[in-house]
Every structure is written in C-alpha cells, then in structure tokens.
Design a protein around this motif. Structure first.
Motif, PDB file in Angstrom:
ATOM      1  N   PHE A  31       0.819  32.795  60.186  1.00 43.97           N
ATOM      2  CA  PHE A  31       1.343  31.404  59.808  1.00 43.97           C
ATOM      3  C   PHE A  31       1.032  30.785  60.915  1.00 43.97           C
ATOM      4  CE2 PHE A  31       4.503  28.089  59.878  1.00 43.97           C
ATOM      5  CZ  PHE A  31       4.256  27.647  58.362  1.00 43.97           C
ATOM      6  N   LEU A  33       1.237  27.894  62.807  1.00 45.00           N
ATOM      7  CA  LEU A  33       2.721  26.643  62.918  1.00 45.00           C
ATOM      8  C   LEU A  33       1.928  25.472  63.607  1.00 45.00           C
ATOM      9  CD1 LEU A  33       5.664  26.215  63.050  1.00 45.00           C
ATOM     10  CD2 LEU A  33       5.506  27.383  65.281  1.00 45.00           C
ATOM     11  N   TRP A  34       1.160  25.544  64.287  1.00 44.60           N
ATOM     12  CA  TRP A  34       0.803  24.478  64.916  1.00 44.60           C
ATOM     13  C   TRP A  34      -0.004  23.219  63.794  1.00 44.60           C
ATOM     14  CZ3 TRP A  34      -1.946  28.856  64.869  1.00 44.60           C
ATOM     15  CH2 TRP A  34      -3.483  28.960  64.668  1.00 44.60           C
ATOM     16  N   LYS A  35      -0.385  23.973  62.758  1.00 44.23           N
ATOM     17  CA  LYS A  35      -1.017  23.250  61.758  1.00 44.23           C
ATOM     18  C   LYS A  35       0.019  22.970  60.267  1.00 44.23           C
ATOM     19  CE  LYS A  35      -5.785  25.003  61.948  1.00 44.23           C
ATOM     20  NZ  LYS A  35      -6.757  25.625  61.217  1.00 44.23           N
ATOM     21  N   GLU A  36       0.922  23.930  60.359  1.00 38.55           N
ATOM     22  CA  GLU A  36       1.807  23.926  58.989  1.00 38.55           C
ATOM     23  C   GLU A  36       3.225  23.881  59.583  1.00 38.55           C
ATOM     24  OE1 GLU A  36       0.642  26.988  56.395  1.00 38.55           O
ATOM     25  OE2 GLU A  36      -1.483  26.687  56.867  1.00 38.55           O
ATOM     26  N   TRP A  37       3.608  23.213  60.456  1.00 39.51           N
ATOM     27  CA  TRP A  37       4.987  23.220  61.133  1.00 39.51           C
ATOM     28  C   TRP A  37       5.901  22.558  60.112  1.00 39.51           C
ATOM     29  CZ3 TRP A  37       7.354  18.416  61.683  1.00 39.51           C
ATOM     30  CH2 TRP A  37       6.472  17.287  61.937  1.00 39.51           C
ATOM     31  N   LYS A  38       5.776  21.640  59.288  1.00 34.46           N
ATOM     32  CA  LYS A  38       6.438  21.016  58.404  1.00 34.46           C
ATOM     33  C   LYS A  38       6.957  22.384  57.170  1.00 34.46           C
ATOM     34  CE  LYS A  38       4.798  16.406  58.405  1.00 34.46           C
ATOM     35  NZ  LYS A  38       4.189  15.334  57.956  1.00 34.46           N
ATOM     36  N   SER A  39       6.229  23.185  57.011  1.00 39.59           N
ATOM     37  CA  SER A  39       6.340  24.194  55.879  1.00 39.59           C
ATOM     38  C   SER A  39       7.187  25.447  56.488  1.00 39.59           C
ATOM     39  CB  SER A  39       5.118  24.593  55.633  1.00 39.59           C
ATOM     40  OG  SER A  39       4.393  23.788  54.898  1.00 39.59           O
ATOM     41  N   MET A  43       8.649  28.607  54.669  1.00 46.42           N
ATOM     42  CA  MET A  43       8.116  29.952  55.074  1.00 46.42           C
ATOM     43  C   MET A  43       8.987  31.059  55.449  1.00 46.42           C
ATOM     44  SD  MET A  43       7.065  32.607  57.280  1.00 46.42           S
ATOM     45  CE  MET A  43       7.455  31.318  58.821  1.00 46.42           C
ATOM     46  N   CYS A  67       1.709  20.955  67.967  1.00 43.78           N
ATOM     47  CA  CYS A  67       2.374  20.053  67.051  1.00 43.78           C
ATOM     48  C   CYS A  67       3.505  19.420  67.641  1.00 43.78           C
ATOM     49  CB  CYS A  67       2.521  21.086  65.901  1.00 43.78           C
ATOM     50  SG  CYS A  67       3.660  22.171  66.027  1.00 43.78           S
ATOM     51  N   SER A  81      14.881  24.809  61.361  1.00 41.11           N
ATOM     52  CA  SER A  81      14.009  25.439  60.512  1.00 41.11           C
ATOM     53  C   SER A  81      14.827  26.640  60.063  1.00 41.11           C
ATOM     54  CB  SER A  81      12.491  25.654  60.755  1.00 41.11           C
ATOM     55  OG  SER A  81      11.940  24.472  61.114  1.00 41.11           O
ATOM     56  N   ASN A 226      -8.910  34.381  58.996  1.00 39.39           N
ATOM     57  CA  ASN A 226      -8.343  33.746  60.325  1.00 39.39           C
ATOM     58  C   ASN A 226      -9.194  34.145  61.633  1.00 39.39           C
ATOM     59  OD1 ASN A 226      -6.114  32.557  61.697  1.00 39.39           O
ATOM     60  ND2 ASN A 226      -5.421  34.507  62.223  1.00 39.39           N
TER      61      ASN A 226
END
Length: 343
Positions: A31, A33-39, A43, A67, A81, A226
């Motif tokens: 995952f 996180l630095w790209k998808e922290w809003k999710s 998750m 992020c 979260s 990845n």
C-alpha cells in the motif's frame, strides 16, 4: 470466511501494511501510503474486517511519508485513520497505539505524544527478540524491503543507543538499505560491465529488488508491478532495468553481465550493513553473542556477517514464531505485547 479475533495488531508502514492476531493469522499488503493516504481508513478496514476484531492496536513508520508536512501530522492522520477503521468495523474497544516507551495508549494520547508514537515498530520487534534470546547479549538485525534495523539486546530487554529515527540513523542502528526498494543509484555510483566501470545514472531506473531477483534471492512475480518502471518482477525485466541504470540497451547487457553487476550491488549493501553493525558494537561497548534475524533480507545479512567475521549464533525469528508471523513481525510482536504474552 469471517472469524472473530479478540485483538488485531497493525503495522502501518509507508509501503506495506501488516496485520496479525499474535497466533495463527497474519496478512500483509502493498500500500503506497505516500500516494494513497486518503484511502488509509478504508484500506485498514478491508484488511481486518473479516476477522471481526474486538480491538485494534497499531504501530507505525508511515508518518515519515512525504504526503505529510511533518511527523506530527503523519501520526495524527494515521491515528485518525485507525480510529475511523475501528469504528467502521464495530470494535468493542477503542484502538490503542504503541509508544517507544513500551506502552499501548489510547488514540488521543498517542497524538499528543507523537514523538513516542512515531516510528515505533522496531521497538516492538526488539522486545520480541529479547524475549527469545532471554539474558544473552545479542543484536536484532531486521532487514526489510526498505530499511535495516540493528538493535542491541541486553538482559532480556532492548538496549538501543537512541530511540528516534534521526538519532538511530546517526548511531548506525537504522540503515536505509533493504532487499527491494532501495534505488540502485543510492547504493553504487558505478557498475562493472565487460572489463570496464560504467557510471550509474541518478535516476530511479532500478532498485535493489532487481539485483536480488537476478541472484535468485527473491521469487519472480509476473503479476507484480511494484517496480521502478511498473514492469513485472521477473529476472528478464530486472536485467532490462539494471541495463537502463547505465543507459544501455538490453542487447548490450547479458545475463552474465547482470549477474556480475548484481553481485557488486549486493556486496555494497552488505558492506554498508557490516559497517553499521561494527559502529553499533563499538558504541555499545560489546560484540553480540547471538544475532536474532528478522525480515526477509537473510541473503543480504548472510553477506554482511561474512564481512564482519563475528563468531555468533544466528537465530532466525521464524524458528520461534513461524514464517507467517516472521513476515509481519512488528504486528505479531505488538499483538503478543498487547495481550501480555511478552512482558
């Protein structure tokens, strides 16, 4: 299949999320996180909801991701979260967060004491390792995909030189090199190629995973993406990526060329770890009698120990807790701590 668990522990990292009940069940997912922290809340919920836990506890390293404007902000968002996921799952108790002083505290207290919540997962693993070796003077060496931890253990407890990550990098206890995610350009400035040395471009063309794929220390994963170029984790694709670091086309970089370059990369990483271990040993004032091996970087550690020449007993953590638990060691350790199995 839905199974109820009294407690699930989470290790919330910047690239991987890990979970364990401290017994037989564990899970890990990639995952970014630095790209998808809003999710992150969704998750975390999806990772553990089938276990129907009564409580969630967590340790973290993801707060350093870029992020977040600061580590304090990162801790706050990760804890928020965790609270959101706990509520969505319907946990009976509020979540807990592990601190570097060994306490598991409520969410609000963790946000207030963010320096102790930040980057706390290594301490949980060190307590597990100290529990395994008991009173021996030992090191925990934990090599993951991104970093290496070198933690002294003495009298059945962690005995680190310092606790926060900036201090640990300075002391040698935290080394930013790992089996998968370290950029080749951060490891070497040149690579051997057919009797000469070629400079390495300062670009994210290839990572350490490519060298270890070539050396058969990592399994091929054709569906994985990845990687530096989003291509598969195969030896052929790794060879192409390594060639690119020297701006070479694939037909100018054979399998033998790739093996030679990968050996050089692997040995440079091993030298970095050996230097750090010597530094920690010098600063702590003793050499270890045993080394508890954690993470999936054992091939790299083997090379590092060969350079050190220490006469020590190696104790893979998987021998004590099983391979599934070892793959998620911080989460497994925290689950055992939170349930009182590890004092």
């Amino acid at each position: 299949m839905t199974t109820e668990s009294p407690l699930i522990a989470l290790d919330i990292g910047g690239a991987n999320m890990k979970a364990s009940d401290g017994e037989q069940w564990s899970a890990t997912i990639t995952f970014p996180l630095w790209k998808e922290w809003k999710s992150l809340p969704a998750m975390l919920e999806s990772l553990v909801k089938q276990r129907r836990p009564q409580r969630l506890v967590a340790t973290m390293t993801g707060e350093i991701c870029d992020c977040y404007p600061s580590r304090a902000a990162g801790v706050a968002h990760i804890v928020e979260s965790l609270v959101a996921a706990s509520r969505a799952i319907g946990c009976e108790k509020g979540p807990g967060v592990y601190l570097l002083d060994g306490r598991v505290v409520p969410a609000l207290e963790a946000v207030q004491e963010w320096p102790l919540a930040s980057a706390s997962n290594w301490h949980a693993v060190a307590r597990l390792a100290a529990h395994i070796v008991q009173d021996a003077r030992a090191f925990l060496i934990d090599i993951g995909s991104t970093t290496t931890d070198i933690i002294p253990l003495d009298s059945g407890s962690p005995a680190p030189l310092t606790f926060d990550d900036p201090g640990r990098m300075l002391s040698g206890e935290l080394v930013y090199t790992g089996l998968e995610r370290t950029a080749v350009a951060a490891i070497v400035r040149r690579l051997p190629h057919r009797g000469t040395w070629r400079p390495v471009a300062s670009e994210l063309f290839a990572e350490s995973r490519d060298a270890w794929l070539i050396l058969n220390a990592l399994p091929e994963e054709t569906a994985a993406t990845n990687t530096a170029d989003g291509g598969p984790e195969t030896r052929y694709a790794a060879r192409v990526r390594l060639a690119r670091t020297m701006l070479l086309d694939p037909d100018a970089f054979s399998d033998d060329d790739a093996t030679q370059a990968s050996e050089w990369i692997a040995n440079r990483q091993a030298s970095q770890i050996a230097r750090a271990a010597r530094r920690v040993s010098k600063e702590i004032g003793w050499a270890p009698e045993a080394i508890v091996v954690s993470g999936h970087g054992e091939p790299l550690l083997t090379r590092g120990l060969a350079l050190l020449g220490w006469n020590v007993t190696t104790m893979p953590i998987a021998d004590s807790i099983g391979p599934a638990g070892a793959r998620v060691a911080p989460a497994y350790a925290l689950a055992r701590i939170a349930t009182g199995v590890i004092p």
